[in-house]
Design a protein around this motif. Structure first.
Motif, PDB file in Angstrom:
ATOM      1  N   ILE A   1       0.842  36.153  32.629  1.00  0.00           N
ATOM      2  CA  ILE A   1       1.998  36.486  33.475  1.00  0.00           C
ATOM      3  C   ILE A   1       1.551  36.644  34.928  1.00  0.00           C
ATOM      4  O   ILE A   1       2.157  36.077  35.848  1.00  0.00           O
ATOM      5  CB  ILE A   1       2.670  37.793  32.991  1.00  0.00           C
ATOM      6  CG1 ILE A   1       3.241  37.614  31.578  1.00  0.00           C
ATOM      7  CG2 ILE A   1       3.758  38.246  33.967  1.00  0.00           C
ATOM      8  CD1 ILE A   1       3.694  38.913  30.914  1.00  0.00           C
ATOM      9  N   MET A   2       0.454  37.388  35.110  1.00  0.00           N
ATOM     10  CA  MET A   2       0.000  37.639  36.485  1.00  0.00           C
ATOM     11  C   MET A   2      -0.434  36.358  37.172  1.00  0.00           C
ATOM     12  O   MET A   2      -0.200  36.179  38.361  1.00  0.00           O
ATOM     13  CB  MET A   2      -1.134  38.658  36.487  1.00  0.00           C
ATOM     14  CG  MET A   2      -0.596  40.040  36.151  1.00  0.00           C
ATOM     15  SD  MET A   2      -1.788  41.350  36.371  1.00  0.00           S
ATOM     16  CE  MET A   2      -3.201  40.691  35.600  1.00  0.00           C
ATOM     17  N   ASP A   3      -1.041  35.470  36.402  1.00  0.00           N
ATOM     18  CA  ASP A   3      -1.469  34.196  36.976  1.00  0.00           C
ATOM     19  C   ASP A   3      -0.244  33.364  37.378  1.00  0.00           C
ATOM     20  O   ASP A   3      -0.220  32.770  38.456  1.00  0.00           O
ATOM     21  CB  ASP A   3      -2.334  33.441  35.959  1.00  0.00           C
ATOM     22  CG  ASP A   3      -3.041  32.251  36.588  1.00  0.00           C
ATOM     23  OD1 ASP A   3      -3.671  32.439  37.644  1.00  0.00           O
ATOM     24  OD2 ASP A   3      -2.950  31.138  36.028  1.00  0.00           O
TER      25      ASP A   3
ATOM     26  N   TYR B   1     -13.294  44.678  26.922  1.00  0.00           N
ATOM     27  CA  TYR B   1     -13.036  44.225  28.299  1.00  0.00           C
ATOM     28  C   TYR B   1     -11.744  43.421  28.430  1.00  0.00           C
ATOM     29  O   TYR B   1     -11.424  42.929  29.496  1.00  0.00           O
ATOM     30  CB  TYR B   1     -14.221  43.416  28.831  1.00  0.00           C
ATOM     31  CG  TYR B   1     -15.503  44.215  28.781  1.00  0.00           C
ATOM     32  CD1 TYR B   1     -15.598  45.415  29.504  1.00  0.00           C
ATOM     33  CD2 TYR B   1     -16.569  43.834  27.997  1.00  0.00           C
ATOM     34  CE1 TYR B   1     -16.741  46.188  29.442  1.00  0.00           C
ATOM     35  CE2 TYR B   1     -17.721  44.601  27.920  1.00  0.00           C
ATOM     36  CZ  TYR B   1     -17.800  45.780  28.645  1.00  0.00           C
ATOM     37  OH  TYR B   1     -18.924  46.550  28.575  1.00  0.00           O
ATOM     38  N   LEU B   2     -11.007  43.330  27.335  1.00  0.00           N
ATOM     39  CA  LEU B   2      -9.767  42.540  27.391  1.00  0.00           C
ATOM     40  C   LEU B   2      -8.657  43.266  28.137  1.00  0.00           C
ATOM     41  O   LEU B   2      -7.595  42.709  28.371  1.00  0.00           O
ATOM     42  CB  LEU B   2      -9.292  42.170  25.980  1.00  0.00           C
ATOM     43  CG  LEU B   2     -10.282  41.367  25.141  1.00  0.00           C
ATOM     44  CD1 LEU B   2      -9.666  40.992  23.808  1.00  0.00           C
ATOM     45  CD2 LEU B   2     -10.748  40.118  25.871  1.00  0.00           C
ATOM     46  N   THR B   3      -8.907  44.509  28.481  1.00  0.00           N
ATOM     47  CA  THR B   3      -7.886  45.228  29.249  1.00  0.00           C
ATOM     48  C   THR B   3      -8.109  45.044  30.750  1.00  0.00           C
ATOM     49  O   THR B   3      -7.328  45.536  31.551  1.00  0.00           O
ATOM     50  CB  THR B   3      -7.905  46.735  28.932  1.00  0.00           C
ATOM     51  OG1 THR B   3      -9.218  47.228  29.189  1.00  0.00           O
ATOM     52  CG2 THR B   3      -7.559  46.986  27.473  1.00  0.00           C
ATOM     53  N   GLU B   4      -9.157  44.345  31.114  1.00  0.00           N
ATOM     54  CA  GLU B   4      -9.395  44.105  32.540  1.00  0.00           C
ATOM     55  C   GLU B   4      -8.302  43.189  33.079  1.00  0.00           C
ATOM     56  O   GLU B   4      -7.897  42.241  32.421  1.00  0.00           O
ATOM     57  CB  GLU B   4     -10.761  43.442  32.765  1.00  0.00           C
ATOM     58  CG  GLU B   4     -11.949  44.289  32.364  1.00  0.00           C
ATOM     59  CD  GLU B   4     -12.062  45.590  33.164  1.00  0.00           C
ATOM     60  OE1 GLU B   4     -11.399  45.712  34.211  1.00  0.00           O
ATOM     61  OE2 GLU B   4     -12.805  46.474  32.723  1.00  0.00           O
ATOM     62  N   SER B   5      -7.852  43.479  34.284  1.00  0.00           N
ATOM     63  CA  SER B   5      -6.776  42.645  34.795  1.00  0.00           C
ATOM     64  C   SER B   5      -7.262  41.609  35.797  1.00  0.00           C
ATOM     65  O   SER B   5      -6.473  40.841  36.315  1.00  0.00           O
ATOM     66  CB  SER B   5      -5.667  43.510  35.381  1.00  0.00           C
ATOM     67  OG  SER B   5      -6.229  44.450  36.243  1.00  0.00           O
TER      68      SER B   5
END
Ligand code: SF4
Lengths: 178, 428
Positions: free
Chosen positions: B41-43, A26-30
């Motif tokens: 990065i997104m955060d 699940y570490l690929t969840e964004s």
């Protein structure tokens, strides 16, 4: 002062690692919310997989466990998986360093109790509700069982960790200060 | 009172002491990979804080799943790529140039004695092999590192492990560290730095020191650390020759990062390796370790040789010494991933890749791959892998799979016999 507490989920095991809290797949969840259904998905308790659909898990707002909680991978996803499930307090006999730091960095609470106190908590009958008094550095466990009285526990919180919780996490603290 | 290496590094990098127990340090190198960085990065972007403190001190790589295996991992790679470009991060390693972070960054000379380094990866402790303080951190610490170049730590209490004696045949740094974790247990070093010292460490290659330091976190340690010496200077020479007139001079200078004789340790452990035999983990915690002979005969389905623990050229040579002229046992799958492109080319030149292929191994590009169960050799339910990696948690290499951690010699012995085996029976 922030309020922490609610129904408690007791995980009677030491050395629960972050792979068990949230598996690597699940570490690929964004998004953090995508982790919500997978909290503790790979946890083995007493050698058996853990029932994620247990209402006690769904209702939990506090998790209590034994020694070395959150060892292994540095993934902050483990903390977020609790956060998005509205669990903002983890109580343990001890934590792995990175996990504990990640909790405070997110502005939520990792509370350490002594081994005796953890035993006392785990020996309580019935379903527990735990209320945390940050200012007083204590917590109260309230059982729904009529023949169990409330138990109080004291803990120590490092001033820096306390200020991270108050600041809402390390990013806001560091951004303001450095 | 004298100081330990870690204390000296803390003193040299101290930015702030918000409370007596907490120290905010300046960080020399902030390392990033595509699993924990994109979300940081997104955060930062979302909070309108998309800045970096110093693009030359940020090192980035795509290594965990590479080349991308699906849309989600492709998106993670793209976020890293775009970010590196927009901030002028020159030391960014993408497909073709990439390799496992804790093998690649040392090889590029990014870590020096006395440095502080953080990464959103628990095995960052590996870099302590260079006499640096290197710690794994979570995403928020990583964000602050990227933005401000600082990180907070509690005071660096150190434990010292003095390693002496002579290695018996077939025994390696991996067996030493597995034995140490067994003794310390998985939280025996929590909040501490483990300083590895003694004649055995002094004689070790940088590769072996990295294997030791790599698994310090499996005992809960914040960082492993080895005193920087001539071996360190020789390894780093291509990168430091503009700073020093000779390796001798560099070695002498590095000694400022040695612990003082009267430094204080929370504990000092003496270990003699002369009687040590090959080790292997069993079940699901890295402190569950036995002499490999006690596990001999248990069947395996897959052998995995690679990772930041044991994917360096020295490790591939060890495995090849056993695989040469032999074949994988029937029904066993062999997977090898040289940890960096340089290691891959060296292995090609030395004929090691051919030895692996002749034995029936699948040779992967440099990647973390199956080590964390995300790609390239994930186990099925009930399968068992003999692996040179560092973690055997339940589900680590795939749900329901079991991992036995061991040295490259031992993994190669398992490969050719199809069962866990004492590698000494295969070495002449
Ligand atoms: S090789 Fe394994 S342990 Fe090392 S960085 Fe990659 S996933 Fe982590």
């Amino acid at each position: 002062m922030k309020q922490f507490g609610g129904p408690a989920l007791l995980l009677d095991r030491s050395d629960i690692n972050t792979d068990e809290i949230i598996p690597a797949k699940y570490l690929t969840e964004s998004s953090k919310t995508a982790l919500q259904p997978h909290l503790l998905e790979d946890l083995l308790l007493h050698g058996k997989p853990f029932n994620l659909n247990d209402p006690a898990v769904q209702q939990a707002r506090v998790v209590a466990t034994r020694a070395n909680f959150g060892c292994g991978s540095s993934r902050e996803h483990a903390v977020w998986a609790f956060e998005v499930n509205d669990i903002k307090v983890v109580i343990a006999q001890s934590f792995a360093r990175i996990f504990r730091q990640n909790m405070f960095n997110c502005g939520i609470l990792a509370v350490e109790l002594t081994e005796n106190d953890i035993d006392r908590l785990f020996n309580m009958k019935g379903s527990l509700k735990i209320e945390v008094d940050m200012e007083g550095s204590k917590l109260v466990a309230i059982s729904d069982s009529s023949d169990e009285s409330n138990e109080e526990f004291t803990f120590q919180l490092n001033d820096f960790d306390r200020s991270l919780v108050e600041a809402g996490g390390w990013l806001s603290y560091a951004d303001a200060k450095y | 009172m004298g100081k330990t290496i870690a204390q000296k590094i803390f003193d040299a990098h101290l930015r702030d002491t918000p409370t007596p127990d907490n120290m905010v340090l300046d960080i020399d190198v902030v390392m990033c990979h595509e699993i924990t960085t994109p979300i940081a990065i997104m955060d930062l972007v979302e909070k309108d804080m998309d800045r970096v403190f110093d693009p030359t001190r940020i090192k980035a790589v795509i290594d965990h799943v590479t080349p991308a295996k699906d849309s989600k991992t492709a998106a993670q790679g793209k976020i890293m790529r775009d970010w590196a470009k927009r901030h002028g991060i020159i030391d960014f390693f993408d497909v073709g140039a990439n390799g496992v972070c804790h093998a690649l960054f040392p090889e590029k000379g990014f870590i020096r004695p006395g440095y502080t380094a953080i990464m959103g990866d628990s095995h960052t402790c590996t870099h302590g092999a260079f006499g640096a303080f290197a710690a794994g951190v979570g995403t928020t610490d990583l964000e602050v590192g990227i933005l401000k170049g600082v990180c907070s730590f509690r005071s660096p209490d150190s434990m010292r492990i003095n390693i002496s004696g002579e290695f018996a045949k077939g025994v390696t740094a991996k067996d030493v560290i597995l034995k140490i974790i067994k003794e310390l247990t998985v939280n025996g070093a929590t909040d501490k730095v483990i300083e590895f010292s003694g004649p055995v460490v002094e004689q070790m290659t940088m590769a072996a020191r990295m294997t030791l330091c790599n698994m310090a976190v499996e005992a809960g340690a914040t960082s492993g650390i080895c005193a920087p010496d001539r071996v360190t200077a020789e390894y780093l020479w291509p990168y430091i020759q503009k700073d020093y007139t000779s390796i001798d001079e560099a070695t002498a200078d590095f000694s400022k990062w040695h612990s003082d004789d009267d430094a204080e340790y929370v504990s000092v452990i003496e270990m003699d390796v002369s009687e040590l035999v090959p080790q292997s983990s069993f079940e699901y915690k890295p402190d569950q370790v036995k002499d490999i002979s006690e596990l001999a005969g248990s069947p395996i389905d897959q052998v995995y040789i690679g990772s930041c623990t044991n994917g360096r050229i020295e490790d591939l040579r060890d495995a090849a010494a056993i695989l040469k002229g032999r074949k994988l046992a029937t029904g066993v799958r062999g997977i090898v991933t040289p940890a960096t492109p340089l290691i891959y080319s060296q292995a090609l030149e030395e004929g090691i890749i051919k030895i692996f292929m002749d034995a029936g191994f699948c040779v992967l590009n440099p990647t973390c791959g199956a080590c964390l169960g995300m790609s390239s050799g994930v186990l099925a339910e009930g399968e068992v892998c003999a692996s040179t990696t560092n973690r055997n948690f339940n589900g680590r290499m795939g749900k329901g799979g079991m991992v036995h951690l061991m040295s490259p010699f031992s993994a190669a012995a398992a490969a050719v016999s199809g069962v866990i085996s004492d590698p000494r029976d295969y070495l002449n």
